[in-house]
Design a protein around this motif. Structure first.
Motif, PDB file in Angstrom:
ATOM      1  N   PHE A 236       0.831  -1.198   0.000  1.00 47.71           N
ATOM      2  CA  PHE A 236       0.000   0.000   0.000  1.00 47.71           C
ATOM      3  C   PHE A 236       0.872   1.256   0.000  1.00 47.71           C
ATOM      4  N   GLY A 237       1.958   1.227   0.773  1.00 51.89           N
ATOM      5  CA  GLY A 237       2.859   2.371   0.828  1.00 51.89           C
ATOM      6  C   GLY A 237       3.506   2.673  -0.508  1.00 51.89           C
ATOM      7  N   ARG A 238       3.672   1.634  -1.352  1.00 49.42           N
ATOM      8  CA  ARG A 238       4.247   1.830  -2.691  1.00 49.42           C
ATOM      9  C   ARG A 238       3.188   2.162  -3.741  1.00 49.42           C
ATOM     10  N   GLY A 239       1.927   2.287  -3.280  1.00 56.89           N
ATOM     11  CA  GLY A 239       0.848   2.605  -4.206  1.00 56.89           C
ATOM     12  C   GLY A 239       0.257   1.399  -4.906  1.00 56.89           C
ATOM     13  N   GLN A 240       0.642   0.194  -4.498  1.00 56.74           N
ATOM     14  CA  GLN A 240       0.138  -1.036  -5.122  1.00 56.74           C
ATOM     15  C   GLN A 240      -1.140  -1.477  -4.404  1.00 56.74           C
ATOM     16  N   THR A 241      -2.204  -0.718  -4.607  1.00 52.29           N
ATOM     17  CA  THR A 241      -3.422  -0.916  -3.824  1.00 52.29           C
ATOM     18  C   THR A 241      -4.100  -2.240  -4.131  1.00 52.29           C
ATOM     19  N   ARG A 242      -4.225  -2.572  -5.390  1.00 47.10           N
ATOM     20  CA  ARG A 242      -4.943  -3.813  -5.734  1.00 47.10           C
ATOM     21  C   ARG A 242      -4.204  -5.067  -5.267  1.00 47.10           C
ATOM     22  N   PRO A 243      -2.872  -5.189  -5.499  1.00 48.03           N
ATOM     23  CA  PRO A 243      -2.164  -6.348  -4.934  1.00 48.03           C
ATOM     24  C   PRO A 243      -2.253  -6.385  -3.400  1.00 48.03           C
ATOM     25  N   ALA A 244      -2.225  -5.205  -2.779  1.00 45.12           N
ATOM     26  CA  ALA A 244      -2.358  -5.158  -1.319  1.00 45.12           C
ATOM     27  C   ALA A 244      -3.718  -5.689  -0.892  1.00 45.12           C
ATOM     28  N   LEU A 245      -4.749  -5.310  -1.622  1.00 40.17           N
ATOM     29  CA  LEU A 245      -6.099  -5.786  -1.313  1.00 40.17           C
ATOM     30  C   LEU A 245      -6.187  -7.300  -1.450  1.00 40.17           C
ATOM     31  N   ALA A 246      -5.579  -7.840  -2.509  1.00 35.12           N
ATOM     32  CA  ALA A 246      -5.611  -9.290  -2.712  1.00 35.12           C
ATOM     33  C   ALA A 246      -4.900 -10.020  -1.586  1.00 35.12           C
ATOM     34  N   LYS A 247      -3.743  -9.495  -1.168  1.00 31.89           N
ATOM     35  CA  LYS A 247      -3.009 -10.135  -0.073  1.00 31.89           C
ATOM     36  C   LYS A 247      -3.776 -10.025   1.241  1.00 31.89           C
ATOM     37  N   ALA A 248      -4.421  -8.882   1.455  1.00 33.18           N
ATOM     38  CA  ALA A 248      -5.206  -8.711   2.674  1.00 33.18           C
ATOM     39  C   ALA A 248      -6.388  -9.667   2.694  1.00 33.18           C
ATOM     40  N   ARG A 249      -7.012  -9.870   1.555  1.00 32.85           N
ATOM     41  CA  ARG A 249      -8.138 -10.799   1.458  1.00 32.85           C
ATOM     42  C   ARG A 249      -7.690 -12.220   1.806  1.00 32.85           C
ATOM     43  N   ASP A 250      -6.538 -12.633   1.288  1.00 33.85           N
ATOM     44  CA  ASP A 250      -6.020 -13.967   1.595  1.00 33.85           C
ATOM     45  C   ASP A 250      -5.661 -14.092   3.080  1.00 33.85           C
ATOM     46  N   LEU A 251      -5.145 -12.998   3.631  1.00 30.32           N
ATOM     47  CA  LEU A 251      -4.738 -13.028   5.033  1.00 30.32           C
ATOM     48  C   LEU A 251      -5.935 -13.229   5.950  1.00 30.32           C
ATOM     49  N   VAL A 252      -7.020 -12.511   5.730  1.00 34.58           N
ATOM     50  CA  VAL A 252      -8.189 -12.665   6.609  1.00 34.58           C
ATOM     51  C   VAL A 252      -8.892 -14.002   6.364  1.00 34.58           C
ATOM     52  N   ARG A 253      -8.725 -14.539   5.172  1.00 36.83           N
ATOM     53  CA  ARG A 253      -9.264 -15.877   4.921  1.00 36.83           C
ATOM     54  C   ARG A 253      -8.509 -16.919   5.751  1.00 36.83           C
ATOM     55  N   ASP A 254      -7.183 -16.792   5.812  1.00 42.54           N
ATOM     56  CA  ASP A 254      -6.368 -17.764   6.531  1.00 42.54           C
ATOM     57  C   ASP A 254      -6.369 -17.533   8.039  1.00 42.54           C
ATOM     58  N   TYR A 255      -6.549 -16.282   8.469  1.00 44.70           N
ATOM     59  CA  TYR A 255      -6.574 -15.935   9.895  1.00 44.70           C
ATOM     60  C   TYR A 255      -7.827 -15.110  10.195  1.00 44.70           C
ATOM     61  N   PRO A 256      -8.987 -15.753  10.168  1.00 46.27           N
ATOM     62  CA  PRO A 256     -10.235 -14.992  10.349  1.00 46.27           C
ATOM     63  C   PRO A 256     -10.359 -14.327  11.717  1.00 46.27           C
ATOM     64  N   ASN A 257      -9.547 -14.744  12.698  1.00 45.62           N
ATOM     65  CA  ASN A 257      -9.617 -14.131  14.028  1.00 45.62           C
ATOM     66  C   ASN A 257      -8.615 -12.993  14.208  1.00 45.62           C
ATOM     67  N   PHE A 258      -7.898 -12.620  13.149  1.00 43.82           N
ATOM     68  CA  PHE A 258      -6.904 -11.546  13.217  1.00 43.82           C
ATOM     69  C   PHE A 258      -7.641 -10.233  12.977  1.00 43.82           C
ATOM     70  N   GLN A 259      -8.050  -9.584  14.056  1.00 42.93           N
ATOM     71  CA  GLN A 259      -8.913  -8.412  13.946  1.00 42.93           C
ATOM     72  C   GLN A 259      -8.245  -7.247  13.224  1.00 42.93           C
ATOM     73  N   LEU A 260      -6.953  -7.024  13.470  1.00 40.27           N
ATOM     74  CA  LEU A 260      -6.268  -5.928  12.799  1.00 40.27           C
ATOM     75  C   LEU A 260      -6.228  -6.161  11.294  1.00 40.27           C
ATOM     76  N   ALA A 261      -5.999  -7.400  10.879  1.00 37.28           N
ATOM     77  CA  ALA A 261      -6.011  -7.711   9.447  1.00 37.28           C
ATOM     78  C   ALA A 261      -7.388  -7.443   8.852  1.00 37.28           C
ATOM     79  N   GLN A 262      -8.436  -7.752   9.610  1.00 39.07           N
ATOM     80  CA  GLN A 262      -9.795  -7.463   9.146  1.00 39.07           C
ATOM     81  C   GLN A 262      -9.982  -5.961   8.945  1.00 39.07           C
ATOM     82  N   LEU A 263      -9.444  -5.173   9.880  1.00 40.66           N
ATOM     83  CA  LEU A 263      -9.570  -3.722   9.771  1.00 40.66           C
ATOM     84  C   LEU A 263      -8.827  -3.202   8.547  1.00 40.66           C
ATOM     85  N   VAL A 264      -7.606  -3.676   8.329  1.00 42.35           N
ATOM     86  CA  VAL A 264      -6.827  -3.244   7.171  1.00 42.35           C
ATOM     87  C   VAL A 264      -7.543  -3.624   5.874  1.00 42.35           C
TER      88      VAL A 264
END
Length: 388
Positions: A34-62
């Motif tokens: 996200f800091g490099r402006g790569q918003t869509r790849p960041a979104l995809a990685k965040a989606r995978d992260l909350v899928r794998d760790y559904p109890n990670f509240q900070l990841a859900q917020l991001v």
């Protein structure tokens, strides 16, 4: 995205987070994209992260922030009352603080080739050492070898609801000081609240007891299954880690031999500086040993405070500590081995010294842990534990 808006800044010192848990490493990668402006790849990685760790509240917020960033401003229909309420929600504030602490740990790395100022010397019998920096919500794990301490991993942690500097039982504060792991509790014997396990430490230690501090049951432990991590200030005084991180720690600690430093804020020093600061206690230990070996009771007595106490499996009632030491030594030459010096300074200047001793002509001897207090330019013993 509020939680990662500043993530693109270059870290202030060396290296990325070392051996971070898989979940945190992936979250940091989202921040960096996200800091490099790569918003869509960041979104995809965040989606995978909350899928794998559904109890990670900070990841859900991001992930939610990234999703919101995809909505064109012209199509946004914000409910200002709802937004204001969300921003004032304590749970949201805690998640943003957690994010801030994690990013701080990424940017403000410990200087290369330094150790926390408490670790002046550590015997290789202690294969690992732990240091907690409460101000950064971080636990640092060091591997110890004949080449010295090396930082091998660091993890996000939570401390007491009321902060640090525990004084009394029930004050919801995490103690500050130098401790040792005393046991490892089987998670099967614990409530789910403690997660993957628990590592009790020896709070209150003799220095705490000397100052009248009370309470107990201070552990390093995990989180319940439904919660990946807790807010920076969230426990009743324990140090709390995500379960994947705690599992890594459980494989490495040694009961009775792994030191745990808990500090409000760690100060980092070079190895030469640590060696220099150890010189004064080394001189005191040498003087104590020589007075004992020579049978000089008057000189030996000078090393003890009047209220000195010893905990030992063997009772020595009716015998002064000086008489006992002289009788034990019997003028024989002694070799000290496996010396460790752990320094703690918070008004008083104290040293926790652990060592083994073997007398000439013998194959084994005592292991001791001594607590020293600096008075002026002199070090004085106020407590000793005979470990075996």
């Amino acid at each position: 995205m509020a939680t990662a808006a500043r993530a693109g800044r270059k870290p202030a010192s060396t290296g990325a987070i070392q051996e971070a848990s898989n979940a945190e490493a992936r979250l940091i990668a989202v921040y960096e994209m996200f800091g490099r402006g790569q918003t869509r790849p960041a979104l995809a990685k965040a989606r995978d992260l909350v899928r794998d760790y559904p109890n990670f509240q900070l990841a859900q917020l991001v992930y939610g922030d990234l999703l919101a960033a995809q909505v064109p401003p012209s199509n946004a229909l914000p409910d200002t009352a709802s937004i204001a309420k969300m921003r004032g929600n304590p749970a949201m504030a805690e998640l943003h603080e957690e994010s801030k602490r994690r990013l701080q740990a990424l940017r403000e790395r410990p200087p290369a080739n330094t150790v926390p100022s408490q670790f002046l010397a550590l015997s290789t019998r202690s294969r690992y050492a732990i240091a907690v920096d409460a101000s950064r919500s971080r636990l640092y794990l060091f591997e110890n070898s004949d080449k010295g301490l090396k930082l091998t991993a660091d993890y996000y942690i939570s401390v007491g609801k009321s902060g640090t500097d525990k004084v009394t039982e029930g004050d919801a504060r995490t103690p500050l000081g130098v401790y040792y792991i005393t046991s490892s509790l089987d998670p099967k014997s614990l409530k789910d609240f403690y997660g993957a396990g628990a590592l009790p430490i020896n709070y209150p230690n003799p220095y705490d007891v000397r100052r009248g501090k009370t309470g107990g049951g201070i552990w390093l432990h995990g989180t319940p299954p439904q919660q990946f991590a807790r807010a920076p200030l969230a426990s009743d005084g324990c140090v709390v880690m995500a379960n994947p991180d705690l599992k890594q720690l459980l494989r490495k600690v040694q009961i009775g031999a792994t030191p745990v430093v808990t500090a409000r804020s760690l100060q980092w020093i070079s190895q030469p500086q640590a060696e220099k600061e150890a010189q004064s206690i080394t001189s005191a230990i040498t003087g104590w040993k020589d007075a004992r070996t020579s049978g000089n009771e008057a000189q030996l007595k000078k090393f003890y405070l009047p209220d000195f106490q010893r905990s030992s499996k063997k009772a020595t009632e009716g015998i002064s500590v000086v008489d006992d030491e002289v009788k034990y030594a019997q003028g024989k030459r002694v070799q000290f081995k496996d010396l460790s010096y752990l320094h703690w300074k918070d008004g008083d200047d104290t040293m926790v010294v652990t060592f083994g001793e073997v007398f000439e002509g013998e194959k084994s001897g005592r292991s001791r842990r001594q607590y020293w207090l600096r008075q002026g330019t002199d070090w004085k013993l106020f407590h000793e534990e005979i470990l075996g």
